[in-house]
Design an enzyme around this catalytic site. Structure first.
Site: not given
Length: 237
Positions: A43, A70, A190
């Site tokens: 990410h 991401e 998450h």
């Protein structure tokens, strides 16, 4: 079996904190795959505080499983993804100054914006996934946009589960059922961890992939990376 993609941002954070190349991000990515993980997730953020844009490029030749990038689809991110052409791009609406992702997309409000971006990635052979909260209207909105997958934002589930409230899974189950009915693939991520991953997986029909970074790397400090990867794989079977 649900695939495990390991987010290696924290490895980059550790490397950057000291300078140099220890730990070696590319070696870690190679080893993670050797230990059995089916994907690598990164990410990158505009300030490159953990994953650097060059890391994203260098990993292209290292990742032989699934490569998932991401991020918030601002221009620099879009250009990077189109250059690398990973297996999957996951669109996340995080602010520039966000410590970590903290909300899913409003797929109704941002439908036109997201549809244009999704189509551009798809034209380049990149599978798309949209990060969403477990809300039925957001799932339906994602389908209308044309994405192949959604990624369920699982912080709320993880928090409730840590308090002993297993009913926190209900909205995710309902979201997964709808996604299956309308032909959306389901990813999740998450705050998933060894404590909650099996319960989550067992209750989410059609769960294709989980992306786990912070918890897995933290657990690996105690248990060893090889051991943790295989513990996850056993729980996801």
């Amino acid at each position: 079996m649900t695939k495990l993609s390991v987010n290696i941002n924290k490895i980059a954070t550790l490397r950057n904190a000291r300078g140099g190349n220890v730990p070696d991000l590319l070696k870690v990515a190679t080893d993670i795959q050797k230990f059995g993980a089916e994907g690598i997730t990164i990410h990158p953020r505009p300030d490159e505080r953990h994953i650097r844009y060059q890391d994203a490029r260098d990993l292209k030749s290292i990742v032989y499983t699934e490569y998932n990038i991401e991020g918030n689809p601002e221009k620099t991110f879009i250009d990077l993804v189109l250059e690398i052409k990973p297996t999957q791009v996951t669109l996340v609406p995080d602010a520039v100054d966000a410590i970590t992702s903290n909300a899913g997309w409003n797929t109704i409000k941002h439908a036109d914006y997201l549809k244009e971006i999704v189509q551009e990635f798809q034209r380049n052979g990149i599978r798309t996934s949209i990060f969403v909260d477990p809300l039925l209207e957001m799932i339906e909105g994602a389908k209308k946009i044309g994405t192949e997958r959604i990624e369920l934002y699982t912080e709320a589930f993880a928090h409730e589960y840590s308090l002993g409230n297993e009913r926190g899974i209900q909205r995710y189950m309902e979201s997964a059922i709808l996604a299956n009915q309308i032909g959306l693939g389901i990813n999740a991520g998450h705050d998933l961890s060894l404590d909650n991953i099996q319960f989550f997986k067992d209750n989410i029909p059609g769960l294709l992939e989980v992306s786990i970074g912070h918890a897995l790397i933290s657990e690996a400090i105690y248990l060893g990376l090889d051991n943790v990867i295989n513990m996850y794989l056993q729980k996801l079977k």
